[in-house]
Design a protein around this motif. Structure first.
Motif, PDB file in Angstrom:
ATOM      1  N   THR A   1       0.800   4.156  -2.717  1.00 14.77           N
ATOM      2  CA  THR A   1       0.774   5.475  -2.322  1.00 14.77           C
ATOM      3  C   THR A   1       1.945   6.396  -3.169  1.00 14.77           C
ATOM      4  OG1 THR A   1      -0.288   4.886  -0.386  1.00 14.77           O
ATOM      5  CG2 THR A   1       0.671   7.333  -0.633  1.00 14.77           C
TER       6      THR A   1
ATOM      7  N   ALA B   1       0.836  -0.996   0.159  1.00 16.64           N
ATOM      8  CA  ALA B   1       0.093   0.076  -0.036  1.00 16.64           C
ATOM      9  C   ALA B   1       0.968   1.144  -0.111  1.00 16.64           C
ATOM     10  CB  ALA B   1      -0.903   0.175   1.179  1.00 16.64           C
TER      11      ALA B   1
ATOM     12  N   HIS C   1      -6.270   9.308  -0.602  1.00 14.62           N
ATOM     13  CA  HIS C   1      -7.707   8.260  -0.036  1.00 14.62           C
ATOM     14  C   HIS C   1      -6.948   6.902   0.286  1.00 14.62           C
ATOM     15  CE1 HIS C   1      -9.935  11.434  -1.395  1.00 14.62           C
ATOM     16  NE2 HIS C   1      -9.845  11.298  -2.761  1.00 14.62           N
ATOM     17  N   VAL C   2      -5.837   6.380  -0.526  1.00 14.52           N
ATOM     18  CA  VAL C   2      -5.314   5.024  -0.325  1.00 14.52           C
ATOM     19  C   VAL C   2      -4.720   5.316   1.051  1.00 14.52           C
ATOM     20  CG1 VAL C   2      -3.126   3.504  -1.171  1.00 14.52           C
ATOM     21  CG2 VAL C   2      -4.833   4.668  -2.856  1.00 14.52           C
ATOM     22  N   TYR C   3      -3.785   6.433   1.296  1.00 14.68           N
ATOM     23  CA  TYR C   3      -3.252   6.530   2.584  1.00 14.68           C
ATOM     24  C   TYR C   3      -4.249   6.660   3.677  1.00 14.68           C
ATOM     25  CZ  TYR C   3       0.735   7.128   5.810  1.00 14.68           C
ATOM     26  OH  TYR C   3       1.478   6.864   6.807  1.00 14.68           O
TER      27      TYR C   3
END
Length: 780
Positions: free
Chosen positions: A43, A39, A56-58
């Motif tokens: 990012t 992840a 948003h991923v983080y």
């Protein structure tokens, strides 16, 4: 530029986490680090592409990490911090304008808008709120109260010691570390102030061995304090003023082959047959690090020539092998009747040809040998004949003895045979007596009973602490003469001291297998119903400053052999927990014979132990310690052993805190009433941080009739006073050096009660060295 640098940082972190996490998964560990690493890389890619989806991923990383951390460790701030600290810091960095603006968009009018921060901001705030809330929870704290009413109106304290004095290491032959003084109590102890400070001048030298420590408990007899120093100076001080009265230097010299350079105390004796005021009517006996026992006149420090050979007894007599520096006494001998009873310390894990662990009783006036008890030849207690030698390398006793003169017994905490981690070819006697408490007849030296605390010891779990004697009131209104025996593995043995039979049950529990082919491990090990044994370590117990070094500790956890307490040492390397530093060590515990309660300092620090084949051991003098850390050679054995605390890549423990507590036990029920973290990281970190983590310690406690327990010992340099009833800290004083000794207390002529602490540091635990003796009292 900030965005690009941030993307690079995320890439590097992500790769490190993904690679390490992949290795952890292959070892059977958590998948979190692999997923988190991937992840992070995702990012980073989105940051390089300037996609606001990176935020948003983080945000997802923050929430998933928080849920995972709470699932693993709950609201434990010290464990949540390493898991989420770096993630939260990076999350707030991503919320800055320098990152959000390049990820934003241009409006039709040409204005640059920053990317939306709402999901990440919400996630980060939730994580911070959880972190702050967790600071108010302590899942390891056990609150409760000990009974504070007197159970025994006139309890036996052992010996004939005036209330205001302290005649032996544990004040009396019973070793209770209990004073019947009550001028200092829970209501006024916070007013204690320093009265005087004395420096011995015996400071740690550049050529000292690593295990140079100052562990002395002073004796107070009449108007004098008697102490010894690491290099074996004997000193008398005025108990009221702290002024030096006399000093004696035995010139014990320096020897790099010594494993320890310390002195825990001297022994006092008054010859009732001598005329009052005559030379040597009162004596102080000084053990030295070159294996001598010297008798000194307590009045002036001059040698008493009638004892042994011109005042000196040579303790190496009768040893088949006697290399200088390998045998000495670090603890004060016991004196009972006309006998002075002494054991000796050997250098752990240097050689299979160590000196004998014989216990000997000498005539306290002449130094003549009365009896000898050798655990390698236990049936022959009459003095050995000229030309005969004691059993080489039999289990020894380096700690302090306790005595019940009415029963005619001296209680010996016994160690193991070197090598500690190799059990091949041990004799039947060694297997019987290793790591046990033995009761010897004062008059003959014959063993009356033995209680083993570890079977076929492969972990250096020798009994390190003076057994404490107390008469216990039982539920059926009977009174049982009891012995309280703390052990390294955390069990507290409460025994009938007449027979060695348990008062609280002892059960045999299955133990791990897996010893090397030449050896074996015991199928079961004893466990006392009164115990501070730790829960087995889990992967989630691994710790670090950040998620990165915590991940490395998790990997190492799986790479070592570990199946819980008593995992055998191995060629692969094993985690030993508790480690040979011990849950309890030579500081023992303190017992209040009136309330019939116990106060102690359980410590939890995992070690590792890896056997090294003889062919792989370097030439002598290279990378060897022969102590708790480094390579132990075990010359003459097929394996050496590489051992030390289980530390992470940043040299901090791999296991999560707390590493040290204070605890109170009701000895009538065997129940632990409270257990609180003890000590801060003030002296463990570059910055003097006051965080109460619960740190390791070595040293002992003291209890007073005023309901106060005193303890230094922790690796932060403080002397503290605790409410014996609930374990809460009532007072603390900053020490100029490590307080790895046991405090004591006494009264002076004007009626004031003094509390005295020696502060000199400890070589193994790395506390500040010094040469201080400090007295505290209430203001006049």
């Amino acid at each position: 530029m900030a965005l690009k640098i941030t993307a690079i940082i995320f890439t590097l972190l992500g790769l490190a986490l993904a690679i390490g996490g992949g290795q952890l998964v292959m070892l059977g560990g958590s998948v979190y680090y692999l997923i988190c690493g991937l992840a992070f890389v995702l990012t980073a890619i989105l940051l390089f592409l300037k996609k606001r989806a990176a935020l948003h991923v983080y945000a997802g990383i923050v929430i998933v990490s928080l849920v995972w951390a709470l699932w693993e460790v709950g609201f434990d701030w010290w464990q949540l911090g390493p898991r989420g600290g770096l993630i939260i810091v990076l999350g707030f960095w991503l919320l800055t304008p320098w990152i959000r603006k390049p990820l934003g968009f241009l409006s039709p009018s040409g204005m640059q808008y920053s990317a939306s921060a709402v999901p990440l901001a919400i996630a980060s705030v939730i994580a911070v709120v959880v972190a702050v809330a967790s600071m108010f929870f302590d899942p390891y704290d056990q609150s409760g109260e000990l009974p504070d009413q007197s159970v025994a109106a006139a309890p036996k304290l052992g010996g004939d010691v005036p209330d205001g004095e302290w005649h032996q290491y544990g004040r009396t032959p019973y070793g209770q570390r209990y004073s019947p003084l009550d001028q200092v109590n829970v209501d006024n102890v916070a007013n204690l102030t320093e009265v005087w400070r004395y420096q011995t001048g015996d400071v740690k030298r550049p050529d000292d061995v690593g295990e140079t420590t100052y562990q002395v408990t002073p004796l107070k007899v009449g108007s004098s304090l008697y102490i010894c120093t690491p290099h074996n100076l004997a000193i008398a001080l005025d108990a009221t003023t702290g002024k030096e009265k006399w000093r004696y230097d035995p010139n014990s010299g320096m020897n790099p082959d010594r494993q320890h350079q310390t002195c825990r105390g001297v022994s006092y004796y008054k010859d009732q047959a001598a005329a009052a005021g005559s030379a040597c009517a009162e004596r102080v006996y000084l053990p030295t690090s070159d294996a001598r026992l010297i008798a000194l006149d307590a009045a002036n420090g001059q040698v008493c020539p009638a004892f042994a050979q011109n005042g000196t007894l040579r303790l190496e007599t009768g040893m088949q092998h006697n290399p200088a520096g390998y045998y000495y006494s670090t603890s004060p001998p016991a004196i009972v009747g006309n006998k002075i009873i002494i054991g000796g310390a050997v250098n752990d894990n240097y050689s299979t040809q160590e000196q004998s662990g014989v216990i000997r009783a000498f005539d306290v006036n002449t130094g003549a040998l009365i009896w000898n008890w050798d655990s390698g030849n236990p049936s022959q207690t009459q003095p050995i004949a000229e030309g005969q030698t004691y059993t080489t390398n039999s289990p020894n006793s380096w700690s302090v003895f306790s005595v019940d003169e009415e029963l005619g017994l001296v209680y010996i905490p016994l160690g193991n045979q070197v090598p500690d981690q190799l059990g091949m070819n041990r004799s039947e006697s060694v297997e019987k007596y290793s790591s046990s408490i033995v009761a010897l007849d004062i008059n003959t030296g014959a063993d009356r009973w033995v209680r083993q605390t570890v079977h076929h010891d492969l972990w250096d779990m020798d009994v390190p602490a003076q057994p404490v004697l107390i008469d216990l009131s039982r539920p059926d209104n009977s009174v049982v003469p009891a012995l309280v025996g703390p052990t390294k593995q955390g069990d507290i043995y409460v025994l009938d001291r007449r027979t060695g039979e348990p008062i609280f049950p002892i059960t045999e529990e299955p133990a791990p297998k897996g010893a090397i082919p030449e050896d074996f491990s015991a199928p079961t090990q004893p466990t006392s119903a009164v115990s501070f044994k730790p829960e087995p370590l889990k992967e989630s117990d691994m710790w670090g400053v950040s998620m990165l070094d915590q991940m490395v500790c998790r990997i190492w956890y799986h790479q070592y052999n570990y199946e819980g307490r008593y995992t055998p040492p191995s060629l692969n390397g094993s985690i030993i927990y508790p480690g040979n530093f011990g849950t309890f060590n030579w500081g023992s515990v303190a017992v209040d014979p009136e309330r019939q309660v116990m106060f102690g300092m359980p410590t939890y620090l995992a070690f590792t132990s890896k056997l090294v084949p003889r062919a792989d051991i370097p030439a002598k003098g290279q990378d060897e310690k022969g102590s708790e850390q480094g390579l132990n050679r075990n010359d003459g054995a097929p394996y050496g052993v590489l051992m030390g605390p289980f530390l992470g890549p940043l040299n901090i423990p791999c296991q999560a805190p707390p590493w040290g507590y204070v605890a109170g036990v009701d000895l009538r029920t065997g129940k632990t009433a409270y257990k609180h973290r003890n000590g801060t990281v003030h002296d463990m970190t570059p910055l003097p941080l006051p965080f109460k983590v619960g740190v390791p310690g070595i040293g002992g406690p003291m209890i007073t009739k005023g309901g106060v327990a005193f303890l230094g010992a922790a690796v932060d340099n403080y002397l503290r006073a605790y409410d014996l009833k609930n374990g809460k800290t009532l007072w603390e004083a900053r020490l100029p050096a490590g307080g790895q000794a046991t405090p004591m207390t006494y009264a002076v002529e004007d009626g004031r009660q003094f509390v005295v602490m020696v502060a000199g540091g400890h070589g193994s635990v790395g506390t500040t060295p010094g040469d201080y003796v400090i007295a505290y009292a209430l203001p006049r």
